[in-house]
Design a protein around this motif. Structure first.
Motif: not given
Length: 290
Positions: A269-290
């Protein structure tokens, strides 16, 4: 009886666990003498300053406690030794930060006064335990001589989340634990359980060793869930401005019976979660602009 906590490093989870554990003992202060916290982060215990004795451990002292083989968890045995040397006429109960006292320790203290030692619970004879680490460790230590003592197949591994040494033979017991620990380090034994087995053997050889499980819960196997409830407890306390006394009263209503102490998840289970996190990283992240 003196109570001893030992916390190190910047990980705040270890410190709020210790704060939570300390408060579980505070309703029963008449059964205790002093609660000591040995730590390199004393600022995390400021709120409890009226209830505990905080002892700041320096990097130099920590290095010395690790000993000639630079074994970190030797510091647990050295901390117990220091408190015994400072108060030889009082029993010492060491507890990990991830514990919770769930009923009055009055009977426990009576047994300690009569000369019974306690660790959290027995895990079985090291010679019969099944994990790869324990099997390897037994092959490395069987027959090992430490002075007049020889490690044998009937020595039991105990959980070291609680380690209680009565006044009778307290210095002899902790000295023997240090000798066993150092002998195993010199033998280059697999290090993960060295101090645990050293304390287990020393207390078996010195006292009538019993389990503290009927009084103290040790949630080492389900820290994530307990930490979630503990952090929520302290967050509510902070936002509502509760006093320590109010938190102690709130803790009497804590629903500990609904929380597992050990939850075993499959490694797959832990290995699958880790693999999914690597295969599907977060996208379209938005940050505070300076």
């Amino acid at each position: 009886m003196n109570l001893l906590f030992l916390t190190f490093g910047p990980n705040i989870k270890n410190h709020y666990q210790a704060n939570f554990a300390i408060m579980s003992f505070l309703p029963f202060q008449k059964e205790l003498d002093t609660i000591y916290v040995y730590t390199d982060y004393p600022q995390y215990y400021t709120r409890l300053k009226e209830h505990v004795q905080v002892v700041t451990i320096t990097p130099e002292q920590l290095t010395a406690w690790k000993g000639p083989h630079d074994f970190f968890w030797r510091v647990k045995i050295k901390a117990i030794e220091q408190l015994i040397c400072q108060h030889p006429d009082q029993a010492v109960m060491y507890v990990d930060s991830d514990v919770f006292l769930y009923q009055s320790p009055q009977e426990l203290r009576t047994l300690i006064r009569s000369g019974a030692a306690f660790m959290h619970q027995p895990e079985g004879k090291l010679s019969a335990l099944k994990s790869k680490t324990e099997k390897r460790m037994w092959q490395q230590v069987k027959g090992l001589r430490v002075g007049a003592l020889q490690l044998h197949a009937n020595h039991v591994m105990w959980n070291a989340g609680v380690v209680t040494l009565p006044v009778q033979q307290n210095l002899a017991a902790v000295t023997l634990a240090l000798q066993i620990c150092d002998a195993m380090c010199a033998q280059q034994v697999t290090p993960r359980l060295i101090e645990q087995f050293a304390l287990s053997v020393a207390l078996q050889e010195t006292y009538n060793l019993q389990e503290a499980k009927p009084w103290i819960a040790h949630y080492w196997g389900n820290k994530d869930e307990w930490n979630s409830h503990i952090s929520q407890f302290f967050l509510e306390s902070h936002l509502k401005g509760f006093t320590v006394e109010q938190d102690i009263a709130r803790l009497q209503q804590f629903q500990y019976k609904s929380l597992a102490l050990v939850t075993r998840n499959k490694k797959t289970r832990a290995r699958l979660i880790q693999a999914i996190d690597l295969l599907f990283p977060p996208k379209n992240q938005t940050f505070i602009e300076q």
